[in-house]
Design an enzyme around this catalytic site. Structure first.
Site, PDB file in Angstrom:
ATOM      1  N   LYS A 236       0.805  -1.220   0.000  1.00 11.40           N
ATOM      2  CA  LYS A 236       0.000   0.000   0.000  1.00 11.40           C
ATOM      3  C   LYS A 236       0.841   1.274   0.000  1.00 11.40           C
ATOM      4  O   LYS A 236       0.380   2.329  -0.452  1.00 11.40           O
ATOM      5  CB  LYS A 236      -0.904   0.010   1.240  1.00 11.40           C
ATOM      6  CG  LYS A 236      -1.974  -1.075   1.234  1.00 11.40           C
ATOM      7  CD  LYS A 236      -3.180  -0.640   0.425  1.00 11.40           C
ATOM      8  CE  LYS A 236      -4.351  -1.605   0.605  1.00 11.40           C
ATOM      9  NZ  LYS A 236      -5.514  -1.199  -0.204  1.00 11.40           N
TER      10      LYS A 236
ATOM     11  N   SER B  21      -8.958  -0.448   6.034  1.00 12.32           N
ATOM     12  CA  SER B  21      -8.900  -1.597   6.930  1.00 12.32           C
ATOM     13  C   SER B  21      -7.541  -1.692   7.604  1.00 12.32           C
ATOM     14  O   SER B  21      -7.299  -2.571   8.393  1.00 12.32           O
ATOM     15  CB  SER B  21      -9.187  -2.885   6.168  1.00 12.32           C
ATOM     16  OG  SER B  21      -8.131  -3.148   5.278  1.00 12.32           O
TER      17      SER B  21
END
Lengths: 333, 333
Positions: free
Chosen positions: A63, A88
């Site tokens: 990410k 999340s």
């Protein structure tokens, strides 16, 4: 750069040019992650496997690539007001770290049920945690509220051209590190990772197959491919906490057009794949990160004649943020 | 090649030439392991740390380098009769694998208390397991018996020039991957690893400091350096099952002359280092493998003015063969 971006095919939120631009932009900040292999796992799989270890990326997951690309694409006025996201976990940590590197604020809306180690990562990187209820609607509402109060820029975890382009840099590295790869298997959730990976890989070599791996208990992407439109689910049920999101309007067209197939796997096979990563590769991989190996070892993949020529498979170990206690407990079940 | 070896300094069992020869000999077989880094661990340590991940080596530990060098240095007549060793586990697996690659027999004497995952590795690589009682004397006696019955060549786990040269190839790789390194910290047990690493590193750059890390409960090397002769202990007590051996007559002179200091650490600090490797680096490291990080984080190291200029530290994560249950249990203590 903007000019080039404007020239891209209107149908998709990213392309090989925007991915190469991202690579230049983020390369001073990211780890070029290694590719590991294991004869033992090759012999279990009956193919040569090339593990792209994004669990070793800063923040413990791929990410950071997208987050870094998004943050360093902001102009100074935008950057001054900071960024906000709901996530999340891994995107949250990644965005916090990228914002810290640029010296700007990151407001992070986190659901109360997020894994502890992922929340700790956000705090470690100076992200400002704002708690919300778990459902995606609650998370989005809270993010909108923060956005209105601060003027911060929303950086969506996956439905964003800069995010997709950042994740696509994985393919540029992987195909340089292991040019013999004929297939890449990628976890699918909201589709940001696989969109970038597929666009870059198919642009470099259109013959490369790109397959998604998805938990059976959150198989919205498989259903979407079947239906020819985005399907969302009333609820999801999987140990892979990073794979519970649904496709967005920017990722769906790319998944629809560039992902060759979606392999769904049971949670028990994800856990077994985590164990193999730990015991044989010596790598800590979270459930969402291990699903690619689970897919390669699944009967659905092994018995499908369409994939019998997949001899050199790139598997993206997308993240390693797993509480050891959770890992151990899952092995005992 | 023999000629070169004969030219080496009589005082030592290996030198930079034999280590470079080893690199050529074993490079078709070994993994060139990656060097990982973490800003988080750098900030905890207050220095830049470069982790050489030998836990990703074939067989899960650095031992494969030396074993490979020993096996492929045998002439055909020697090789035909196979090899034998006694080992706490990683050398055993490594020798089995190297023997398998050459297509010869490996007879492995293993103490009954060896970790399960290490025994499984031997079996995985077709090693022929011969059980013995745990004390080193029993293990050596059994190995001698096998040797007499089969005519196999004994390959000692560390007190062997080929083994030392093979392990030394780590320095050649590490200093190419991270040339800014000014210090290398290496686990010490029988001394094979650190002997090779120190000879190669000091030959390439005499200013590099080579420090050993040793468990307080098996501090024979520290005592030996203090006494100026090999000291053995009546018993050892440490979680680091790979660090219970004593120096040999070939490794001692090298440790005496080329190792700058020995840092001893408590088992609880080894366990904490394992946890950091798992949670932050995302790497599975066994206790013996994590001890270098434990040493860098110890007060003895931090507060020693002699080491305040150690700014770029290479840490050899020597192995990753740890049962997950053992890891988890150790965290709960």
């Amino acid at each position: 750069m903007e000019t080039k971006s404007q020239m891209r095919d209107e149908k998709y939120a990213a392309d090989i040019s925007s991915i190469r631009e991202a690579q230049v932009r983020i390369s001073p900040f990211i780890h070029k992650t290694p590719v590991l292999s294991s004869e033992t796992l090759n012999s279990i799989a009956g193919r040569k496997l090339h593990f792209k270890c994004e669990c070793f990326q800063k923040g413990g997951a791929f990410k950071f690539r997208g987050a870094c690309n998004a943050i360093f694409s902001l102009n100074d006025d935008q950057a001054a007001k900071g960024v906000v996201t709901h996530s999340s976990g891994n995107h949250a940590a990644a965005l916090s770290l990228a914002a810290k590197l640029r010296g700007i604020a990151a407001y992070i809306v986190i659901p109360k049920n997020a894994p502890k180690c992922k929340v700790e990562n956000v705090i470690r990187y100076n992200g400002q945690v704002i708690w919300s209820e778990p459902p995606m609607r609650s998370r989005e509402d809270m993010a909108t509220k923060v956005l209105q109060e601060t003027g911060a820029v929303l950086v969506h975890p996956y439905n964003d051209g800069h995010i997709i382009s950042g994740q696509g840099t994985i393919s540029l590295e992987l195909l340089e590190q292991a040019p013999q790869i004929d297939t890449i298997i990628v976890p699918i959730s909201g589709g940001g990772l696989i969109s970038g990976v597929a666009l870059a890989a198919k642009s470099i070599n259109p013959a490369i197959r790109v397959l998604a791996a998805e938990p059976k208990g959150a198989n919205d992407a498989a259903q979407s491919k079947g239906a020819g439109r985005i399907i969302t689910l009333p609820e999801t049920n999987t140990i892979a906490d990073g794979l519970r999101a649904f496709l967005g309007d920017l990722t769906w067209p790319i998944v629809r057009d560039f992902v060759d197939d979606i392999i769904t796997v049971e949670d028990k096979d994800i856990i077994e794949a985590m164990r193999l990563c730990y015991e044989i590769l010596k790598v800590a991989v979270e459930p969402s990160g291990a699903i690619g190996l689970a897919a390669v070892l699944s009967d659905d993949f092994r018995n499908n004649l369409a994939w019998k020529d997949c001899n050199n498979i790139g598997i993206i170990l997308s993240g390693g943020n797993v509480d050891l206690g959770v890992l151990w407990d899952s092995f005992l079940k």
